[in-house]
Design a protein around this motif. Sequence first.
Motif, PDB file in Angstrom:
ATOM      1  N   GLN A   4     -70.672  11.308 -26.446  1.00 13.42           N
ATOM      2  CA  GLN A   4     -70.059  10.179 -25.786  1.00 13.42           C
ATOM      3  C   GLN A   4     -69.969   9.023 -26.747  1.00 13.42           C
ATOM      4  OE1 GLN A   4     -71.870   9.132 -22.104  1.00 13.42           O
ATOM      5  NE2 GLN A   4     -71.165  10.978 -21.100  1.00 13.42           N
ATOM      6  N   ALA A   5     -68.850   8.327 -26.664  1.00 12.76           N
ATOM      7  CA  ALA A   5     -68.668   7.125 -27.466  1.00 12.76           C
ATOM      8  C   ALA A   5     -69.146   5.939 -26.666  1.00 12.76           C
ATOM      9  CB  ALA A   5     -67.183   6.965 -27.826  1.00 12.76           C
ATOM     10  N   GLY A   6     -69.637   4.948 -27.344  1.00 11.76           N
ATOM     11  CA  GLY A   6     -70.042   3.737 -26.652  1.00 11.76           C
ATOM     12  C   GLY A   6     -68.827   3.040 -26.093  1.00 11.76           C
ATOM     13  N   GLY A   7     -69.035   2.324 -24.992  1.00  8.50           N
ATOM     14  CA  GLY A   7     -67.902   1.662 -24.386  1.00  8.50           C
ATOM     15  C   GLY A   7     -68.364   0.522 -23.531  1.00  8.50           C
ATOM     16  N   GLY A   8     -67.440  -0.043 -22.794  1.00  5.36           N
ATOM     17  CA  GLY A   8     -67.755  -1.112 -21.863  1.00  5.36           C
ATOM     18  C   GLY A   8     -68.571  -0.565 -20.710  1.00  5.36           C
ATOM     19  N   ALA A  47     -50.904   3.666 -35.760  1.00  2.00           N
ATOM     20  CA  ALA A  47     -52.172   3.521 -36.482  1.00  2.00           C
ATOM     21  C   ALA A  47     -53.334   3.808 -35.520  1.00  2.00           C
ATOM     22  CB  ALA A  47     -52.294   2.104 -37.039  1.00  2.00           C
ATOM     23  N   ASP A  48     -54.423   4.313 -36.075  1.00  4.07           N
ATOM     24  CA  ASP A  48     -55.614   4.592 -35.263  1.00  4.07           C
ATOM     25  C   ASP A  48     -56.055   3.361 -34.486  1.00  4.07           C
ATOM     26  OD1 ASP A  48     -55.582   7.116 -36.341  1.00  4.07           O
ATOM     27  OD2 ASP A  48     -57.390   6.864 -37.549  1.00  4.07           O
ATOM     28  N   TRP A  49     -56.438   3.599 -33.247  1.00 10.27           N
ATOM     29  CA  TRP A  49     -57.037   2.583 -32.375  1.00 10.27           C
ATOM     30  C   TRP A  49     -56.088   1.444 -32.004  1.00 10.27           C
ATOM     31  CZ3 TRP A  49     -60.622   5.451 -30.762  1.00 10.27           C
ATOM     32  CH2 TRP A  49     -61.443   6.182 -31.617  1.00 10.27           C
ATOM     33  N   THR A  50     -54.771   1.650 -32.123  1.00  7.08           N
ATOM     34  CA  THR A  50     -53.831   0.586 -31.764  1.00  7.08           C
ATOM     35  C   THR A  50     -53.146   0.826 -30.429  1.00  7.08           C
ATOM     36  OG1 THR A  50     -52.011   1.637 -32.965  1.00  7.08           O
ATOM     37  CG2 THR A  50     -53.346   0.001 -34.171  1.00  7.08           C
ATOM     38  N   ARG A  51     -53.259   2.024 -29.883  1.00  5.19           N
ATOM     39  CA  ARG A  51     -52.555   2.345 -28.641  1.00  5.19           C
ATOM     40  C   ARG A  51     -53.522   2.456 -27.477  1.00  5.19           C
ATOM     41  NH1 ARG A  51     -47.409   4.657 -29.186  1.00  5.19           N
ATOM     42  NH2 ARG A  51     -47.323   4.254 -26.957  1.00  5.19           N
ATOM     43  N   SER A  52     -53.317   1.609 -26.486  1.00  2.00           N
ATOM     44  CA  SER A  52     -54.092   1.727 -25.249  1.00  2.00           C
ATOM     45  C   SER A  52     -53.430   2.778 -24.371  1.00  2.00           C
ATOM     46  CB  SER A  52     -54.157   0.388 -24.516  1.00  2.00           C
ATOM     47  OG  SER A  52     -52.876   0.029 -24.035  1.00  2.00           O
ATOM     48  N   CYS A  53     -54.173   3.291 -23.419  1.00  2.00           N
ATOM     49  CA  CYS A  53     -53.637   4.343 -22.552  1.00  2.00           C
ATOM     50  C   CYS A  53     -52.383   3.895 -21.819  1.00  2.00           C
ATOM     51  CB  CYS A  53     -54.699   4.795 -21.564  1.00  2.00           C
ATOM     52  SG  CYS A  53     -56.084   5.635 -22.352  1.00  2.00           S
ATOM     53  N   GLY A  54     -52.338   2.643 -21.411  1.00  6.57           N
ATOM     54  CA  GLY A  54     -51.194   2.144 -20.666  1.00  6.57           C
ATOM     55  C   GLY A  54     -49.963   1.854 -21.500  1.00  6.57           C
ATOM     56  N   SER A  55     -50.051   2.013 -22.802  1.00  3.67           N
ATOM     57  CA  SER A  55     -48.922   1.672 -23.681  1.00  3.67           C
ATOM     58  C   SER A  55     -47.948   2.828 -23.904  1.00  3.67           C
ATOM     59  CB  SER A  55     -49.441   1.180 -25.037  1.00  3.67           C
ATOM     60  OG  SER A  55     -49.983   2.252 -25.786  1.00  3.67           O
ATOM     61  N   PHE A  56     -48.223   3.983 -23.329  1.00  2.00           N
ATOM     62  CA  PHE A  56     -47.368   5.148 -23.535  1.00  2.00           C
ATOM     63  C   PHE A  56     -46.293   5.205 -22.461  1.00  2.00           C
ATOM     64  CE2 PHE A  56     -51.295   6.048 -25.651  1.00  2.00           C
ATOM     65  CZ  PHE A  56     -50.907   6.690 -26.815  1.00  2.00           C
ATOM     66  N   ASP A  57     -45.091   5.515 -22.875  1.00  2.00           N
ATOM     67  CA  ASP A  57     -43.959   5.604 -21.953  1.00  2.00           C
ATOM     68  C   ASP A  57     -43.794   7.059 -21.515  1.00  2.00           C
ATOM     69  OD1 ASP A  57     -41.718   4.986 -20.469  1.00  2.00           O
ATOM     70  OD2 ASP A  57     -40.365   5.091 -22.190  1.00  2.00           O
ATOM     71  N   VAL A  58     -44.602   7.452 -20.535  1.00  2.00           N
ATOM     72  CA  VAL A  58     -44.559   8.817 -20.021  1.00  2.00           C
ATOM     73  C   VAL A  58     -44.277   8.778 -18.520  1.00  2.00           C
ATOM     74  CG1 VAL A  58     -46.005   9.874 -21.795  1.00  2.00           C
ATOM     75  CG2 VAL A  58     -47.081   8.814 -19.817  1.00  2.00           C
ATOM     76  N   ARG A  81     -61.960   5.163 -27.254  1.00  4.03           N
ATOM     77  CA  ARG A  81     -63.076   4.237 -27.144  1.00  4.03           C
ATOM     78  C   ARG A  81     -62.611   3.027 -26.340  1.00  4.03           C
ATOM     79  NH1 ARG A  81     -63.212   2.281 -33.431  1.00  4.03           N
ATOM     80  NH2 ARG A  81     -61.609   0.672 -33.270  1.00  4.03           N
ATOM     81  N   ASP A  82     -63.559   2.385 -25.730  1.00  2.00           N
ATOM     82  CA  ASP A  82     -63.248   1.210 -24.938  1.00  2.00           C
ATOM     83  C   ASP A  82     -63.388  -0.032 -25.791  1.00  2.00           C
ATOM     84  OD1 ASP A  82     -62.789   2.726 -22.676  1.00  2.00           O
ATOM     85  OD2 ASP A  82     -64.832   2.549 -21.940  1.00  2.00           O
ATOM     86  N   GLU A  83     -62.385  -0.892 -25.700  1.00  3.05           N
ATOM     87  CA  GLU A  83     -62.400  -2.198 -26.349  1.00  3.05           C
ATOM     88  C   GLU A  83     -62.128  -3.218 -25.245  1.00  3.05           C
ATOM     89  OE1 GLU A  83     -59.602  -2.236 -29.588  1.00  3.05           O
ATOM     90  OE2 GLU A  83     -60.883  -0.969 -30.836  1.00  3.05           O
ATOM     91  N   GLY A  84     -63.184  -3.778 -24.710  1.00  5.39           N
ATOM     92  CA  GLY A  84     -63.035  -4.671 -23.571  1.00  5.39           C
ATOM     93  C   GLY A  84     -62.470  -3.877 -22.405  1.00  5.39           C
ATOM     94  N   PRO A  85     -61.426  -4.381 -21.765  1.00  2.00           N
ATOM     95  CA  PRO A  85     -60.858  -3.672 -20.618  1.00  2.00           C
ATOM     96  C   PRO A  85     -59.898  -2.540 -21.011  1.00  2.00           C
ATOM     97  CG  PRO A  85     -59.689  -5.724 -20.951  1.00  2.00           C
ATOM     98  CD  PRO A  85     -60.833  -5.709 -21.947  1.00  2.00           C
TER      99      PRO A  85
END
Length: 114
Positions: A4-8, A47-58, A81-85
């Motif tokens: 598990q990765a650390g997260g919020g 680039a790694d770690w630049t795309r949040s889950c909600g940023s994909f147009d699916v 990984r979680d970065e804030g919200p």
Amino acid sequence: MANQAGGGGHRAAPVHTDPEEVSVLAALSAVADPVRIQLIRELADSADWTRSCGSFDVPVGKAALSHHFSVLRGAGLVEQRDEGPRRVNRLRREEFEARFPGLLGLLLRAGDTG
């Protein structure tokens, strides 16, 4: 071994599967879905770690998108990984390539045919 990765603290941290523990059948099953292929291709162009889950147009809702990311994590293709919200993503290109040489390259070259 899954880790598990650390997260919020507001939700469970994502569980990741080591690509070395993924069978070829599990890998092929994970990439057999057009939405997951689209996610992989968009991550490959980012680039790694630049795309949040909600940023994909699916063309799927939030619950289905969460499921697709879970399948990709389980196949060792995606790390989150979680970065804030926000939950951000990275394609595990090198790790997956080491386990299944050439497979990711074929998927990325295939264009929209599949």
